[in-house]
Design an enzyme around this catalytic site. Sequence first.
Site, PDB file in Angstrom:
ATOM      1  N   ALA A  65       0.867  -1.169   0.000  1.00  8.39           N
ATOM      2  CA  ALA A  65       0.000   0.000   0.000  1.00  8.39           C
ATOM      3  C   ALA A  65       0.907   1.224   0.000  1.00  8.39           C
ATOM      4  O   ALA A  65       2.060   1.153   0.443  1.00  8.39           O
ATOM      5  CB  ALA A  65      -0.878  -0.021   1.237  1.00  8.39           C
ATOM      6  N   GLY A 110       0.503  -5.054   0.787  1.00  5.22           N
ATOM      7  CA  GLY A 110      -0.708  -5.027  -0.040  1.00  5.22           C
ATOM      8  C   GLY A 110      -0.495  -5.659  -1.408  1.00  5.22           C
ATOM      9  O   GLY A 110      -1.440  -6.131  -2.038  1.00  5.22           O
ATOM     10  N   GLU A 113      -0.898  -9.267  -0.910  1.00  3.41           N
ATOM     11  CA  GLU A 113      -2.337  -9.476  -0.685  1.00  3.41           C
ATOM     12  C   GLU A 113      -3.131  -9.392  -1.987  1.00  3.41           C
ATOM     13  O   GLU A 113      -4.083 -10.144  -2.196  1.00  3.41           O
ATOM     14  CB  GLU A 113      -2.851  -8.457   0.349  1.00  3.41           C
ATOM     15  CG  GLU A 113      -2.304  -8.748   1.747  1.00  3.41           C
ATOM     16  CD  GLU A 113      -2.547  -7.631   2.733  1.00  3.41           C
ATOM     17  OE1 GLU A 113      -2.173  -6.474   2.423  1.00  3.41           O
ATOM     18  OE2 GLU A 113      -3.115  -7.881   3.809  1.00  3.41           O
ATOM     19  N   GLU A 133       4.530  -5.648   7.083  1.00  3.99           N
ATOM     20  CA  GLU A 133       3.824  -4.629   7.859  1.00  3.99           C
ATOM     21  C   GLU A 133       4.377  -4.446   9.264  1.00  3.99           C
ATOM     22  O   GLU A 133       4.369  -3.347   9.818  1.00  3.99           O
ATOM     23  CB  GLU A 133       2.320  -4.960   7.934  1.00  3.99           C
ATOM     24  CG  GLU A 133       1.545  -4.723   6.638  1.00  3.99           C
ATOM     25  CD  GLU A 133       1.599  -5.903   5.678  1.00  3.99           C
ATOM     26  OE1 GLU A 133       2.368  -6.844   5.925  1.00  3.99           O
ATOM     27  OE2 GLU A 133       0.862  -5.869   4.669  1.00  3.99           O
TER      28      GLU A 133
HETATM   29  N1  DAK Z   1       4.698   3.007  -0.642  1.00  2.00           N
HETATM   30  C1  DAK Z   1       5.143   4.162  -1.192  1.00  2.00           C
HETATM   31  N2  DAK Z   1       6.312   4.274  -1.841  1.00  2.00           N
HETATM   32  C2  DAK Z   1       7.067   3.191  -1.944  1.00  2.00           C
HETATM   33  C3  DAK Z   1       6.677   1.936  -1.393  1.00  2.00           C
HETATM   34  C4  DAK Z   1       5.410   1.866  -0.730  1.00  2.00           C
HETATM   35  N3  DAK Z   1       4.947   0.732  -0.232  1.00  2.00           N
HETATM   36  N4  DAK Z   1       7.657   1.044  -1.660  1.00  2.00           N
HETATM   37  C5  DAK Z   1       8.598   1.718  -2.348  1.00  2.00           C
HETATM   38  N5  DAK Z   1       8.259   3.007  -2.522  1.00  2.00           N
HETATM   39  C6  DAK Z   1       8.989   4.052  -3.196  1.00  2.00           C
HETATM   40  C7  DAK Z   1      10.226   4.459  -2.375  1.00  2.00           C
HETATM   41  O1  DAK Z   1       9.878   5.371  -1.372  1.00  2.00           O
HETATM   42  C8  DAK Z   1      11.103   5.078  -3.448  1.00  2.00           C
HETATM   43  O2  DAK Z   1      10.623   6.360  -3.718  1.00  2.00           O
HETATM   44  P1  DAK Z   1      11.675   7.601  -3.977  1.00  2.00           P
HETATM   45  O3  DAK Z   1      12.472   7.680  -2.738  1.00  2.00           O
HETATM   46  O4  DAK Z   1      12.480   7.179  -5.174  1.00  2.00           O
HETATM   47  O5  DAK Z   1      10.775   8.778  -4.218  1.00  2.00           O
HETATM   48  C9  DAK Z   1      10.809   4.210  -4.671  1.00  2.00           C
HETATM   49  O6  DAK Z   1       9.551   3.564  -4.405  1.00  2.00           O
HETATM   50  C10 DAK Z   1      11.842   3.150  -4.898  1.00  2.00           C
HETATM   51  O7  DAK Z   1      12.001   2.431  -3.692  1.00  2.00           O
HETATM   52  P2  DAK Z   1      13.427   2.118  -3.038  1.00  2.00           P
HETATM   53  O8  DAK Z   1      14.404   3.196  -3.369  1.00  2.00           O
HETATM   54  O9  DAK Z   1      13.195   1.806  -1.613  1.00  2.00           O
HETATM   55  O10 DAK Z   1      13.842   0.803  -3.862  1.00  2.00           O
HETATM   56  P3  DAK Z   1      14.806  -0.357  -3.392  1.00  2.00           P
HETATM   57  O11 DAK Z   1      15.013  -1.211  -4.587  1.00  2.00           O
HETATM   58  O12 DAK Z   1      15.991   0.172  -2.675  1.00  2.00           O
HETATM   59  O13 DAK Z   1      13.947  -1.192  -2.313  1.00  2.00           O
HETATM   60  C11 DAK Z   1      11.942  -2.301  -1.517  1.00  2.00           C
HETATM   61  C12 DAK Z   1      12.822  -1.898  -2.740  1.00  2.00           C
HETATM   62  C13 DAK Z   1      10.664  -2.922  -2.037  1.00  2.00           C
HETATM   63  C14 DAK Z   1      12.724  -3.368  -0.704  1.00  2.00           C
HETATM   64  C15 DAK Z   1      11.695  -1.063  -0.647  1.00  2.00           C
HETATM   65  O14 DAK Z   1      11.197  -0.035  -1.494  1.00  2.00           O
HETATM   66  C16 DAK Z   1      10.688  -1.303   0.450  1.00  2.00           C
HETATM   67  O15 DAK Z   1      11.016  -1.901   1.483  1.00  2.00           O
HETATM   68  N6  DAK Z   1       9.456  -0.796   0.249  1.00  2.00           N
HETATM   69  C17 DAK Z   1       8.398  -0.852   1.235  1.00  2.00           C
HETATM   70  C18 DAK Z   1       7.839  -2.230   1.291  1.00  2.00           C
HETATM   71  C19 DAK Z   1       6.757  -2.322   2.347  1.00  2.00           C
HETATM   72  O16 DAK Z   1       6.984  -2.074   3.547  1.00  2.00           O
HETATM   73  N7  DAK Z   1       5.562  -2.681   1.897  1.00  2.00           N
HETATM   74  C20 DAK Z   1       4.472  -2.855   2.748  1.00  2.00           C
HETATM   75  C21 DAK Z   1       3.780  -1.564   2.802  1.00  2.00           C
HETATM   76  S1  DAK Z   1       2.551  -1.589   4.053  1.00  2.00           S
HETATM   77  C22 DAK Z   1      -4.636  -1.621   5.443  1.00  2.00           C
HETATM   78  C23 DAK Z   1      -4.620  -2.396   4.336  1.00  2.00           C
HETATM   79  C24 DAK Z   1      -3.435  -2.699   3.765  1.00  2.00           C
HETATM   80  C25 DAK Z   1      -2.259  -2.222   4.308  1.00  2.00           C
HETATM   81  C26 DAK Z   1      -2.301  -1.438   5.414  1.00  2.00           C
HETATM   82  C27 DAK Z   1      -3.486  -1.129   5.982  1.00  2.00           C
HETATM   83  N8  DAK Z   1      -5.895  -1.377   6.015  1.00  2.00           N
HETATM   84  C28 DAK Z   1      -7.022  -2.127   5.550  1.00  2.00           C
HETATM   85  C29 DAK Z   1      -6.009  -0.492   7.103  1.00  2.00           C
HETATM   86  C30 DAK Z   1      -1.057  -2.554   3.657  1.00  2.00           C
HETATM   87  C31 DAK Z   1       0.087  -2.129   4.110  1.00  2.00           C
HETATM   88  C32 DAK Z   1       1.251  -2.265   3.319  1.00  2.00           C
HETATM   89  O17 DAK Z   1       1.266  -2.780   2.246  1.00  2.00           O
END
Ligand code: DAK
Length: 256
Positions: A65, A110, A113, A133
């Site tokens: 997300a 997400g 998911e 998460e």
């Molecule tokens: N959201 C927004 N931007 C993201 C992102 C995300 N999930 N993942 C990556 N980006 C953005 C980065 O901020 C970066 O942006 P800039 O800095 O260039 O502006 C760009 O994408 C490239 O990312 P990286 O520079 O980090 O790229 P790397 O290759 O170094 O790393 C990575 C790739 C996938 C390992 C890393 O980007 C990462 O760890 N990303 C986050 C992964 C993550 O934590 N995903 C889970 C998100 S939480 C809910 C329902 C659903 C959810 C929550 C609540 N409710 C029903 C209440 C779901 C939650 C989630 O999914």
Amino acid sequence: MEYRILKIHIADRIAVVTISRPAALNALNSDFFNELNHFLDDLEPREDVKVLVITGEGKAFVAGADIAEMVHMNSEEGFNFSTKGQRTFDRLEQFGIPVIAAVNGYALGGGCELAMACDFRIASKLAKFGQPEMNLGMIPGYAATQRLSRLTGLGNALYLILTADTITADDALRIGLVQKVTEPEMLMEEVMKLATKIAGNGSQAVPTSKRIIRAGIAMNFQDASELEAVEFGKQFNHEATKEGMKAFLEKRKPDW
Ligand code: DAK
């Protein structure tokens, strides 16, 4: 509607939706959910499309997300974002035609998911799966706590969600999270082969099977078997079923 995030290609009975926000690793934001729902509204009544494929552009399928959008939400906006996402994923799961996730890269949070709400997951060797998460101090919100254990078993779901570890495509295959792993350059070819095969199967039998398998998992065995018998009987009203059997007896390919 003018799509800004989705790229859509429809040909030969297969619709391919590519999520295209590569600069944010295709993170799911409100615009994505609006566009996907709009597209599903258009697709739903179409009889010429038999399979839907979802993939991502660049190095991610979907990296989760959109954290940049979520961080600014108040509780009401968070609730709306959550409801919209949950409804969309449920809709995909129940969608009238099979949905294949072609997982080209990161499928995290997400994104994992979303892949799990599809009927099959075919992954590139480069794909990575996980529910990170916990690293953000939150629990999954688009049903990973439920779908992951159903697909991979309790131990694997607890392990992945509680550790927030990311796993490779081969490990995802080993635990049953994906159905097949391909070389990166072969991903779409393999997915289109699978989609074409399914699209060519008896047209009403495919969606009916999907509906019964999905409905049956929430029922006890006896009720689910009864549902199968009812639906089996209904098929004899369909020309396609008669044609399938006739073609077998006449030693020819069915004309669907
Ligand atoms: N959201 C927004 N931007 C993201 C992102 C995300 N999930 N993942 C990556 N980006 C953005 C980065 O901020 C970066 O942006 P800039 O800095 O260039 O502006 C760009 O994408 C490239 O990312 P990286 O520079 O980090 O790229 P790397 O290759 O170094 O790393 C990575 C790739 C996938 C390992 C890393 O980007 C990462 O760890 N990303 C986050 C992964 C993550 O934590 N995903 C889970 C998100 S939480 C809910 C329902 C659903 C959810 C929550 C609540 N409710 C029903 C209440 C779901 C939650 C989630 O999914």
